[in-house]
Design an enzyme around this catalytic site. Sequence first.
Site, short mmCIF file in Angstrom:
data_model
loop_
_atom_site.label_atom_id
_atom_site.label_comp_id
_atom_site.label_asym_id
_atom_site.label_seq_id
_atom_site.Cartn_x
_atom_site.Cartn_y
_atom_site.Cartn_z
N SER A 1 -9.21 1.92 3.67
CA SER A 1 -8.40 2.68 2.75
C SER A 1 -7.41 1.83 1.95
CB SER A 1 -7.61 3.75 3.53
OG SER A 1 -6.76 3.15 4.49
N SER B 1 -9.38 -0.25 7.80
CA SER B 1 -8.88 -0.07 6.44
C SER B 1 -8.27 -1.30 5.78
CB SER B 1 -7.85 1.07 6.40
OG SER B 1 -8.49 2.30 6.62
N LYS C 1 0.84 -1.20 0.00
CA LYS C 1 0.00 0.00 0.00
C LYS C 1 0.88 1.25 0.00
CE LYS C 1 -3.71 2.11 2.77
NZ LYS C 1 -4.50 1.95 4.01
#
Length: 467
Positions: free
Chosen positions: A156, A180, A80
């Site tokens: 996220s 997330s 990420k």
Amino acid sequence: MTDLTELTAVRLVDGYRKGDFSPVEVTRAALDRAERIQPELNAFVRLTGEEALDRARRSEERWRRGEPGGRLDGVPVTVKDILLMRGHPTLRGSRAVSQDGPWDEDAPSVARLREHGAVFLGKTTTPEYGWKGVTDSPLSGVTRNPHDPSRTAGGSSGGAGAAVARGAGPLALGTDGGGSVRIPASFCGIFGLKPTYGRVPLYPASAFGTLAHVGPMTRDAADAALMLDVIGTPDARDWSALGPVPGSYTDALAEGVRGLRVAYSPSLGGQVAVRPAVASAVRRGVERLAELGAYVTETDPDFTDPVDAFHTLWFSGAARVAQRLRAGQRELLDPGLRDVVGTGARYSALEYLAAVDVRMELGRRMGRFHEAYDLLVTPTLPITAFEAGAEVPKGSGLRRWTGWTPFTYPFNLTQQPAATVPVGTDGDGLPIGLHLVAARHRDDLVLRAAHALYEAGVPVPPRPAGS
């Protein structure tokens, strides 16, 4: 012929050992898949193809000599774009972050994966600074759901969830400050684990403080256990990191759920309105746990919704992010992020400390709860994926993403391990997640229960069409 993008990390390592296929073949297949899905899903901010193939060639040579360099040697993984990865910018979904380097350091979790020979395919998308439960940003646009691109992948860690679901690498690193990892894993139909806070070291420290966890997003619980065995080791750069774990999460999987005490809370005592399809699928998953030998009791933990305290801590963290930016940079931020920054900047120190008090009391209540129950089971989310590009479902009347994530953020406040397991789909073919929560430091119980469900054949959503 075997579709190499269908294989788990555990199966890939076994295949490398037996000579069934090579890291180069697997990496090429994963990169090809990533390139194919990118125009539709927008899961990546950057692919690192040549570097990945170079690492794969070196891995292939180690396997040929019978000397693998680690437990994930040659396994493709994505990172990420919140976490540092040496040699590549970490822009955090923001136009306010400069691409200028030197970018010469790995985050602890990335460093451990590198040491174990993992092959990095690229960086996955995030909303700006990971601030909300869906994935869109001024920098990289909207990330879409692999089961229906008109819907959100969640956030996220939405790019990570979409990539794993579509076969662009079996392993992904995500971060979770309020759900997330678990939100996109649930929406995308994969496994996601938020480990106990500190189990996976984090550096640089998150502006959201001790709400922020790093965790695996994978095809199944066995892959997550293997990944946690690698990344869940101390790092001197994180003063809050936990010490070494005695034993192996992978080895613990075989212990199953027989005899475990499971509390099943369908709606946190009626506090949450759960869609019928979600409620039915989660109940069937709980019934399967009972069939496997767990002692299941329908009961609720004793707490009211801590959303106001969470907002105080979360929005204050957002304000801290913006405090480091120049005025011109702040104008580049996502309008929603600017809004919560303004809210966070208005909290007083006493209001912040009052939120900390709520957090500590919630932690105490959950600690006592887990004296009676090994695991708490809830839905991961009360809904399935909604339209892409929106923070909240259209017509819901909700203002912020926390309005539809009531099962996830409380356990960031308490720092407990929590995971989502796919347990079917709704009438639109959208995945549904079952949420497993254990006491702090009992990540093994979460992984054991999830693995037992996978082994028992819970209805994992099929690979999305077009893969």
